[in-house]
Scaffold this active site. Structure first.
Site, PDB file in Angstrom:
ATOM      1  N   LYS A 149       8.557   1.761  -0.906  1.00  0.00           N
ATOM      2  CA  LYS A 149       9.590   1.473  -1.844  1.00  0.00           C
ATOM      3  C   LYS A 149      11.090   1.870  -1.688  1.00  0.00           C
ATOM      4  CE  LYS A 149       6.170   1.119  -5.564  1.00  0.00           C
ATOM      5  NZ  LYS A 149       6.189   0.479  -6.738  1.00  0.00           N
TER       6      LYS A 149
ATOM      7  N   HIS B  30      -2.391  -2.738 -14.582  1.00  0.00           N
ATOM      8  CA  HIS B  30      -1.763  -3.335 -13.321  1.00  0.00           C
ATOM      9  C   HIS B  30      -2.297  -4.467 -12.486  1.00  0.00           C
ATOM     10  CE1 HIS B  30       1.589  -0.451 -14.040  1.00  0.00           C
ATOM     11  NE2 HIS B  30       0.518   0.580 -14.094  1.00  0.00           N
TER      12      HIS B  30
ATOM     13  N   ARG C  14       2.110 -11.225   1.226  1.00  0.00           N
ATOM     14  CA  ARG C  14       1.121 -12.057   1.483  1.00  0.00           C
ATOM     15  C   ARG C  14       1.019 -13.245   0.433  1.00  0.00           C
ATOM     16  NH1 ARG C  14      -0.016  -7.964  -2.435  1.00  0.00           N
ATOM     17  NH2 ARG C  14      -0.490  -8.878  -4.535  1.00  0.00           N
TER      18      ARG C  14
END
Ligand code: MV4
Length: 497
Positions: free
Chosen positions: A116, A235, A292
């Site tokens: 990140k 999530h 992806r």
């Protein structure tokens, strides 16, 4: 163009990829674990090989076994699907070393976007909006506290190696900061082997909006508009739609441009997704990039009229993108519901067992990407998503009506699924109005509280009368031959409004 592709995955995504390969005249090699001997992807491929025992670290994650199998079968390229090895830079490097093609981005792009902190640093100079915060690993807690005070509480401590919400901690006030920081660091160290954490301003009621991008190896990048993915639990997304009910054409263009710049910042190629937070006052911030093909790619395919797997294969083979940004436009509206083996009424508890009867819906505007058959056991070793149910229609309202119709038509007997949750979402006023954010489930879905309203005396009298009528009607019918309706199969699907 490749003549043979190995699909390093299972379930609905393996089937999804095989279908496109068949259309392109490309032969397919399936791999499977001992738990997947009777799986549909195994039967659909031209060749299939068992690569190990059920646990994925002994089968679907075995890089060298997969590479050896490419050589043995003559497959020139590998489609990794999502999950498993799909964002593994080591696998991407090993394939390249062996002269094999990964249908996906470069290992360098995966490395940058896998961190990140590195990804925020990489996109900073490209004019991509970032959440206010420090974009480097915290080394001095006292200095970090000063920055947190400048940003203003609440702040969020995030693990650089985290993802999907892992390693995140909201800090409400100055007094909690130093201990929260320590806990976040030690959690990150044990979960990811990397204790790098950083801080961001906490965005309170955001929507999760992501932009699909497609890039080739010649520097061309296009965005394929947004997906709204705010309805999530733990999530994990459950409902996704395209386009978002709240983006204006101007905001869509700005977010699309920012996503293209993220892709350019890491010299991306292939299909990718750039995630943004959209705050309630319509500011957007880059969160991360997924390197992806995503689970929810069908909603984008339905509104832009492209086969994303086909585009992935073409760019991996070195072809330029077959479209320019100005060729793309949004046609209609698509909504996807993930059908997972879990019980929405038991805190989405995963559910295993045998699906005794499986009858997917069909008809106008309905697409089902699945891997199920009647009699199939759900393996406990893998993700519990059985299918994706997608509805397309000219307008959002009609797409909602269609998806509701398809949910009602869908028969899954033997296990609980998220179909009933879909019913809840697609009849909820906030969803119908498009007024919701990432707190939708916490805010509105409280099945433990039972039915919303108690019955009035008048309603009870009405129900009693209806029961009496039904009783007599059934008695009258008892002599006649009966056809069992499909809704009888669904009688155990719990109703909740
Ligand atoms: C945030 C946030 C609020 N403020 N960052 C969750 C997963 C990871 N991709 C980033 N996440 C969040 N980052 C700031 N600065 C809230 C979330 C978040 C969230 C984001 C998207 C979808 C669902 C979510 C649920 C909880 C928290």
């Amino acid at each position: 163009m490749f003549t043979k592709i190995l699909i390093a995955n299972r379930g609905e995504i393996a089937i999804r990829v095989i279908r496109t390969c068949k259309e392109m005249g490309i032969a397919t090699v399936a791999v499977y674990s001992e738990a997947d001997r009777v799986a549909r992807h195994v039967r659909m491929a031209d060749e299939a090989y068992c690569i190990g025992p059920a646990p994925s670290n002994q089968s679907y994650l075995q890089m060298e076994t997969i590479i050896d199998l490419c050589k043995k079968t003559g497959a020139q390229a590998v489609h990794p699907g999502y999950g498993f090895l799909s964002e593994n830079a080591t696998f991407a490097r090993r394939l390249a070393e062996e002269g094999l093609v990964l249908i996906g981005p470069s290992p360098e792009a995966m490395d940058v976007m896998g961190s990140k902190i590195a990804s925020k640093q990489a996109v900073e100079s490209y004019g991509v909006p970032l959440v206010p915060g420090i974009n480097e690993a915290i080394v001095d807690p006292e200095a970090a506290l000063k920055v947190a005070c400048q940003i203003g509480f609440p702040v969020l401590v995030k693990a650089s190696a985290g993802g999907g919400g892992k390693g995140m901690r909201v800090v409400e006030s100055e007094a909690d900061f130093l201990s929260a920081l320590q806990m976040a660091q030690s959690e990150a160290r044990s979960a990811f082997g990397d204790d790098a954490v950083f801080i961001e301003k906490y965005v309170g009621s955001p929507r999760h909006i992501e932009i699909q991008i497609m890039a080739d190896q010649h520097g061309n990048v296009c965005h394929l508009f947004e997906r709204e993915c705010s309805i999530q639990r733990r999530h994990q997304k459950l409902v996704e739609e395209a386009p978002s009910a709240v983006l204006t054409p101007e905001l869509r263009e700005k977010m699309g441009e920012a996503a293209v710049n993220v892709a350019k910042a890491c010299r991306y190629s292939g299909a990718g997704t750039v995630e943004f937070l959209l705050s309630d006052n319509r500011d957007f911030y880059f969160l991360e990039m997924n390197t992806r093909l995503q689970v929810e790619h069908p909603v984008t395919e339905m509104i832009v009229g492209l086969d994303l797997v086909k585009e992935q294969i073409k760019v991996a083979a070195g072809e330029p993108l077959s479209f320019r940004q100005e060729d793309l436009s949004i046609n209609g509206h698509a909504i996807e519901l993930r059908v997972c083996a879990e019980d929405p009424y038991q805190q989405f508890l995963p559910n295993v067992g045998q699906v005794t009867t499986y009858l997917p819906p069909n008809g106008p505007g309905i697409r089902v990407d699945d891997c199920m058959e009647s009699g199939m056991e759900i393996p406990i070793y893998y993700d519990n998503m059985l299918a994706k149910l997608i509805a397309w229609a000219p307008t959002r309202e009609e797409a909602i009506e269609r998806l509701r119709r398809a949910i009602a038509e869908y028969v899954v007997v033997g296990i609980e699924t998220t179909l009933s949750f879909g019913e809840f979402v697609l009849t909820h006023e906030a969803f119908l109005k498009g007024e919701f954010d990432t707190h939708f489930i916490a805010q509105y879905f409280h099945p433990e509280e039972g039915p919303e309203s108690r019955l009035s005396e008048e309603e009870k009298r009405g129900l009693a009368a209806a029961a009496a009528v039904l009783f007599h009607a059934q008695k009258a019918q008892a002599a006649a031959p009966q056809v069992q309706t499909e809704s009888a199969w669904q009688k155990n699907r719990r109703q909740l409004r």
